[in-house]
Scaffold this motif. Structure first.
Motif, PDB file in Angstrom:
ATOM      1  N   ARG A 169       0.828  -1.202   0.000  1.00 25.05           N
ATOM      2  CA  ARG A 169       0.000   0.000   0.000  1.00 25.05           C
ATOM      3  C   ARG A 169       0.865   1.256   0.000  1.00 25.05           C
ATOM      4  NH1 ARG A 169      -2.993  -1.381   3.961  1.00 25.05           N
ATOM      5  NH2 ARG A 169      -1.933  -0.262   5.641  1.00 25.05           N
ATOM      6  N   GLU A 170       1.980   1.227   0.722  1.00 21.13           N
ATOM      7  CA  GLU A 170       2.886   2.374   0.732  1.00 21.13           C
ATOM      8  C   GLU A 170       3.423   2.641  -0.672  1.00 21.13           C
ATOM      9  OE1 GLU A 170       6.867   4.047   3.015  1.00 21.13           O
ATOM     10  OE2 GLU A 170       6.427   1.915   3.093  1.00 21.13           O
ATOM     11  N   ALA A 171       3.801   1.562  -1.383  1.00 20.70           N
ATOM     12  CA  ALA A 171       4.327   1.728  -2.735  1.00 20.70           C
ATOM     13  C   ALA A 171       3.289   2.365  -3.646  1.00 20.70           C
ATOM     14  CB  ALA A 171       4.758   0.371  -3.290  1.00 20.70           C
ATOM     15  N   ARG A 172       2.054   1.895  -3.558  1.00 13.20           N
ATOM     16  CA  ARG A 172       0.991   2.451  -4.406  1.00 13.20           C
ATOM     17  C   ARG A 172       0.708   3.903  -4.046  1.00 13.20           C
ATOM     18  NH1 ARG A 172      -1.295  -2.681  -3.353  1.00 13.20           N
ATOM     19  NH2 ARG A 172      -2.661  -1.760  -1.773  1.00 13.20           N
ATOM     20  N   THR A 173       0.698   4.194  -2.738  1.00 12.59           N
ATOM     21  CA  THR A 173       0.414   5.565  -2.296  1.00 12.59           C
ATOM     22  C   THR A 173       1.488   6.532  -2.797  1.00 12.59           C
ATOM     23  OG1 THR A 173      -0.747   4.796  -0.318  1.00 12.59           O
ATOM     24  CG2 THR A 173       0.080   7.048  -0.279  1.00 12.59           C
ATOM     25  N   LEU A 174       2.753   6.166  -2.583  1.00 12.78           N
ATOM     26  CA  LEU A 174       3.842   7.043  -2.996  1.00 12.78           C
ATOM     27  C   LEU A 174       3.860   7.230  -4.510  1.00 12.78           C
ATOM     28  CD1 LEU A 174       6.733   5.849  -0.654  1.00 12.78           C
ATOM     29  CD2 LEU A 174       5.605   8.069  -0.627  1.00 12.78           C
ATOM     30  N   ALA A 175       3.574   6.155  -5.241  1.00 14.66           N
ATOM     31  CA  ALA A 175       3.584   6.252  -6.702  1.00 14.66           C
ATOM     32  C   ALA A 175       2.475   7.162  -7.212  1.00 14.66           C
ATOM     33  CB  ALA A 175       3.450   4.864  -7.315  1.00 14.66           C
ATOM     34  N   SER A 176       1.406   7.322  -6.422  1.00  9.66           N
ATOM     35  CA  SER A 176       0.270   8.138  -6.867  1.00  9.66           C
ATOM     36  C   SER A 176       0.449   9.621  -6.559  1.00  9.66           C
ATOM     37  CB  SER A 176      -1.019   7.647  -6.202  1.00  9.66           C
ATOM     38  OG  SER A 176      -1.031   7.960  -4.816  1.00  9.66           O
ATOM     39  N   LEU A 177       1.443   9.955  -5.721  1.00  7.68           N
ATOM     40  CA  LEU A 177       1.634  11.337  -5.290  1.00  7.68           C
ATOM     41  C   LEU A 177       2.752  11.997  -6.078  1.00  7.68           C
ATOM     42  CD1 LEU A 177       1.392  10.732  -1.431  1.00  7.68           C
ATOM     43  CD2 LEU A 177      -0.381  11.699  -2.907  1.00  7.68           C
ATOM     44  N   ARG A 178       2.509  13.214  -6.530  1.00  9.04           N
ATOM     45  CA  ARG A 178       3.504  13.969  -7.282  1.00  9.04           C
ATOM     46  C   ARG A 178       3.730  15.312  -6.591  1.00  9.04           C
ATOM     47  NH1 ARG A 178       3.707   9.696  -9.163  1.00  9.04           N
ATOM     48  NH2 ARG A 178       3.590   8.986 -11.346  1.00  9.04           N
ATOM     49  N   HIS A 179       4.734  15.354  -5.746  1.00 10.59           N
ATOM     50  CA  HIS A 179       5.005  16.578  -4.999  1.00 10.59           C
ATOM     51  C   HIS A 179       6.471  16.579  -4.619  1.00 10.59           C
ATOM     52  CE1 HIS A 179       4.834  19.620  -1.811  1.00 10.59           C
ATOM     53  NE2 HIS A 179       3.658  19.979  -2.288  1.00 10.59           N
ATOM     54  N   GLY A 180       7.122  17.738  -4.663  1.00 14.77           N
ATOM     55  CA  GLY A 180       8.540  17.836  -4.343  1.00 14.77           C
ATOM     56  C   GLY A 180       8.880  17.474  -2.918  1.00 14.77           C
ATOM     57  N   SER A 181       7.876  17.456  -2.041  1.00 12.73           N
ATOM     58  CA  SER A 181       8.120  17.117  -0.639  1.00 12.73           C
ATOM     59  C   SER A 181       7.636  15.716  -0.280  1.00 12.73           C
ATOM     60  CB  SER A 181       7.444  18.149   0.278  1.00 12.73           C
ATOM     61  OG  SER A 181       8.132  19.382   0.222  1.00 12.73           O
ATOM     62  N   VAL A 182       7.425  14.886  -1.320  1.00 15.22           N
ATOM     63  CA  VAL A 182       7.139  13.462  -1.120  1.00 15.22           C
ATOM     64  C   VAL A 182       8.250  12.693  -1.821  1.00 15.22           C
ATOM     65  CG1 VAL A 182       5.562  11.543  -1.578  1.00 15.22           C
ATOM     66  CG2 VAL A 182       4.648  13.794  -0.986  1.00 15.22           C
ATOM     67  N   VAL A 183       8.846  11.719  -1.135  1.00 13.34           N
ATOM     68  CA  VAL A 183       9.945  10.959  -1.715  1.00 13.34           C
ATOM     69  C   VAL A 183       9.482  10.275  -3.007  1.00 13.34           C
ATOM     70  CG1 VAL A 183       9.468   8.863  -0.361  1.00 13.34           C
ATOM     71  CG2 VAL A 183      11.787   9.313  -1.188  1.00 13.34           C
ATOM     72  N   THR A 184      10.338  10.296  -4.027  1.00 16.07           N
ATOM     73  CA  THR A 184      10.000   9.727  -5.335  1.00 16.07           C
ATOM     74  C   THR A 184      10.285   8.231  -5.361  1.00 16.07           C
ATOM     75  OG1 THR A 184      10.536  11.806  -6.429  1.00 16.07           O
ATOM     76  CG2 THR A 184      10.478   9.847  -7.818  1.00 16.07           C
TER      77      THR A 184
END
Length: 261
Positions: free
Chosen positions: A53-68
């Motif tokens: 779930r963490e992988a899916r969540t992070l992949a869905s977010l596009r922001h400079g303050s969220v780890v890529t």
């Protein structure tokens, strides 16, 4: 250790109860990356589900303050199947140990990213200094979305064994009571982080001693009072917090007070 033919795992960066983060080299692209492994997936199947779930969540977010996120998969190691997540390698230290020029501006950056996360219908549920990276390039990055949940999933706060999802010292009253976490719960946690950084006390504003409370000048004091209100409906949105924090200019904003932990 090698992960497939692409990643050469080299140096341990951190270890938790169910996972490890390593520095590695991406041979295909010639860059340094961080690889997060779930080491307790066999004993705790829920950990693997949370990791996915963490992988899916992070992949869905596009922001400079969220780890890529760069990649995800599984690797075989000593007879175990280890789920892994490949992320950008951040140069910095968590806010537990880092100094910032402006606590208030750092808070505004975090409120910005929370507004983005909440707009994506995601609740982080574990805002704390250990999950905030202060980077050498000036970025403030929110990490560890392992217990984040979206609006379409259950948002329970405790497991059947009574173990909390989150860190009690920063959790909103509704979470501690076993109710669902909401965006307002993240705002509360951010408010507690900022109070702690400004005063050294990890408490809601209304529970601070008067002399401590008076060290936070207006209009930041009024905003932090709202952010740490006991009732979720009394708290501002993350977007409002970002706007009001940026609009405030107080001497307190540039003062760093170590945590008393």
């Amino acid at each position: 250790m090698a992960v497939g033919s692409r990643y050469r795992v080299e140096r341990l960066l951190g270890r938790g109860g169910l996972g490890e983060v390593w520095e590695a080299t991406d041979r295909a692209l010639g860059r340094r990356v961080a690889i997060k492994f779930v080491t307790g997936a066999m004993q705790y199947p829920e950990a693997a589900q949370r990791f996915a779930r963490e992988a899916r969540t992070l992949a869905s977010l596009r922001h400079g303050s969220v780890v890529t996120v760069h990649d995800a998969g599984t690797a075989d190691h000593d007879g175990q199947t280890l789920p892994y997540l490949v992320m950008e390698l951040l140069d910095g230290a968590t806010w537990e140990f880092s100094h910032v020029d402006s606590i208030v501006e750092t808070g505004a950056r975090l409120a910005d990213v929370l507004a983005h996360v909440h707009a994506a219908k995601v609740v982080h549920r574990d805002i704390k200094p250990a999950n905030i990276m202060i980077c050498a390039d000036g970025r403030t990055v929110l990490m560890d979305f392992g217990i984040a949940r979206d609006d379409s999933s259950l948002t329970r706060t405790a497991t059947t064994t009574g173990k909390y999802f989150g860190t009690p010292g920063y959790m909103a009253p509704e979470q501690l009571q076993g109710r669902a976490a909401t965006p307002a719960s993240d705002v509360y946690a951010l408010g507690i982080v900022l109070v702690e950084k400004l005063t050294g006390h990890r408490l809601p504003v209304t529970q601070l001693m008067p002399q401590v409370r008076s060290s936070i000048r207006e209009p930041v004091l009024s905003l932090l009072t709202r952010m740490t209100a006991a009732r979720p409906e009394q708290r501002p949105s993350a977007a409002e917090c970002a706007s009001l924090l940026r609009a405030s200019e107080t001497p307190t904003a540039s003062r760093h007070v170590p945590s008393t932990r």
